[in-house]
Design an enzyme around this catalytic site. Structure first.
Site, mmCIF file in Angstrom:
data_model
loop_
_atom_site.group_PDB
_atom_site.id
_atom_site.type_symbol
_atom_site.label_atom_id
_atom_site.label_comp_id
_atom_site.label_asym_id
_atom_site.label_seq_id
_atom_site.Cartn_x
_atom_site.Cartn_y
_atom_site.Cartn_z
ATOM 1 N N GLY A 35 31.012 27.925 49.382
ATOM 2 C CA GLY A 35 30.072 27.211 49.101
ATOM 3 C C GLY A 35 29.837 27.364 47.255
ATOM 4 O O GLY A 35 28.177 27.827 47.097
ATOM 5 N N GLU A 47 35.459 40.853 49.250
ATOM 6 C CA GLU A 47 36.442 39.834 49.178
ATOM 7 C C GLU A 47 37.412 40.157 48.116
ATOM 8 O O GLU A 47 38.468 39.939 48.633
ATOM 9 C CB GLU A 47 35.791 38.228 48.842
ATOM 10 C CG GLU A 47 36.705 37.162 49.035
ATOM 11 C CD GLU A 47 36.170 35.790 48.044
ATOM 12 O OE1 GLU A 47 36.612 34.596 48.471
ATOM 13 O OE2 GLU A 47 35.102 35.906 47.218
#
Length: 378
Positions: free
Chosen positions: A127, A244
């Site tokens: 999120g 990431e």
């Protein structure tokens, strides 16, 4: 200077490759699966990886890993991506949700969540992005207001991949509006079926469920859901974003797909066409450049350095490799490359998503420029 793999690294790659070739169908492509299909397949396949501790090999042994180093982590990513990424959404759990829990989680959080991730029993989404706070993540406006032992969370997240099938959301929310935009962010581990969470698909040209809107309306989140200290989420996030940005070896998938394009060019008798040859050569050069740069990132990690700027540079290179491979497909197929099922159409989604996911190309360039100019100014 020695550039070859260490014997134990080469053995790990051989064993992993043999396992994947034995367990996966020919031409498997997890990227092309629908979300529900991805979730079911990944949970089934992840259990097989987990039995060998190959789902989380870089994690400490006490959390279900093998304590392998950065080079083995890269080998895992390269082989998974080359074989169609059968982990699908699990790679996010492994590359940044798990490491965040290991870094900042309470013992109860680690005991519950890390065990489930290392077994492949759970899917997470992130999120992060909001309307007006995508690349500039620190501008997020989702609010978490303390109310006794709970927080009341209100806000909206968009472009959230896997949200429609995820069990948990790694949620960023603002807990302080006075401490500067980086200083007032906290992290919450939110079950997606909690009252007050609404998930809606955002229609797109990609597969069903690729993007979702997550609305949080008076979500009551116990303080036990918070990861790390209140207002202390940004340092954790920064470390995660480096993971990431290099966690998936996209260049390897692009390079494998480029080989298919080259074969299509050969079958069509186009290998004497200078435009086609130029496009194929540029695609190969771009993939090779991305490979060299990610190896530099991994080398810095292995030496205990924080590869921020190098990671940004790698992200730029991998975006350009995906786009160069798309250009090669269009050079070979021409107008046919826009038709459904063509090589051009299949590569288009990867080329487009690469320049948005984990930060836009423009954002990566800005970060590089800021770091370089800032250093020179000092």
């Amino acid at each position: 200077m020695h550039f070859d793999w260490a014997p134990e690294e080469a053995e790990f790659r051989r064993d992993l490759r043999a396992f994947l070739e034995a367990e996966l169908p020919a031409d498997f492509d997890g990227f092309a699966m629908e979300p529900e299909e991805q979730k079911e397949f990944s949970k089934h396949f992840a259990k097989k990886l987990a039995e060998k501790r190959w789902l989380t090999p870089a994690w400490p042994r006490e959390y279900g890993g093998l304590a392998q180093g950065p080079w083995e982590q890269l080998i895992l990513s390269e082989e998974m991506v080359e074989h169609g990424e059968p982990r699908t959404a699990q790679y996010m759990c492994v590359n940044w949700v798990g490491p965040a829990l290991i870094l900042a989680g309470a013992e109860e959080q680690k005991a519950y969540h890390l065990n489930r991730i290392s077994r492949g029993d759970v899917v997470w989404c992130q999120g992060f992005s909001e309307p007006g706070a995508g690349s500039d993540l620190a501008s997020l406006r989702t609010r978490a207001v303390r109310d006794g032992d709970d927080y009341i969370i209100n806000g909206e997240k968009i472009w959230t991949s896997y949200a429609d099938t995820a069990d948990y959301c790694f949620l960023l929310a603002r807990t302080d509006t006075e401490g500067g935009k980086h200083g007032g962010i906290s992290i919450f581990l939110v079950p997606t079926d909690a009252p007050g969470v609404t998930i809606t698909e955002i229609p797109s040209i990609f597969s069903k469920g690729a993007f979702n809107q997550c609305v949080f309306k008076d979500l009551r989140a116990p303080a036990e859901w918070r990861l790390g200290p209140e207002n202390g989420g940004w340092p954790i996030i920064r470390q995660l974003l480096v993971n990431e940005r290099v966690g998936v070896a996209r260049f390897r998938r692009a390079n494998t797909f480029l080989a298919k394009i080259g074969e299509a060019a050969r079958e069509a008798g186009l290998l004497d066409d200078p435009i086609v040859i130029d496009a194929l050569a540029k695609g190969q050069a771009a993939c090779d450049a991305a490979r060299v740069l990610i190896y530099r990132v991994v080398d810095e990690r292995a030496k205990g350095k924080a590869p921020d700027v190098t990671a940004y540079t790698y992200r730029v290179a991998t975006i350009r490799s995906e786009r160069a491979v798309y250009e090669a497909a269009m050079a070979v197929e021409g107008a046919g490359g826009v038709l459904k099922g063509s090589l051009g159409a299949m590569q288009f989604g990867h080329a487009l998503a690469a320049g948005v996911a984990t930060g836009t190309l423009e954002m990566q360039l800005n970060l590089i420029a800021r770091a370089v100019i800032g250093r020179k100014a000092q």
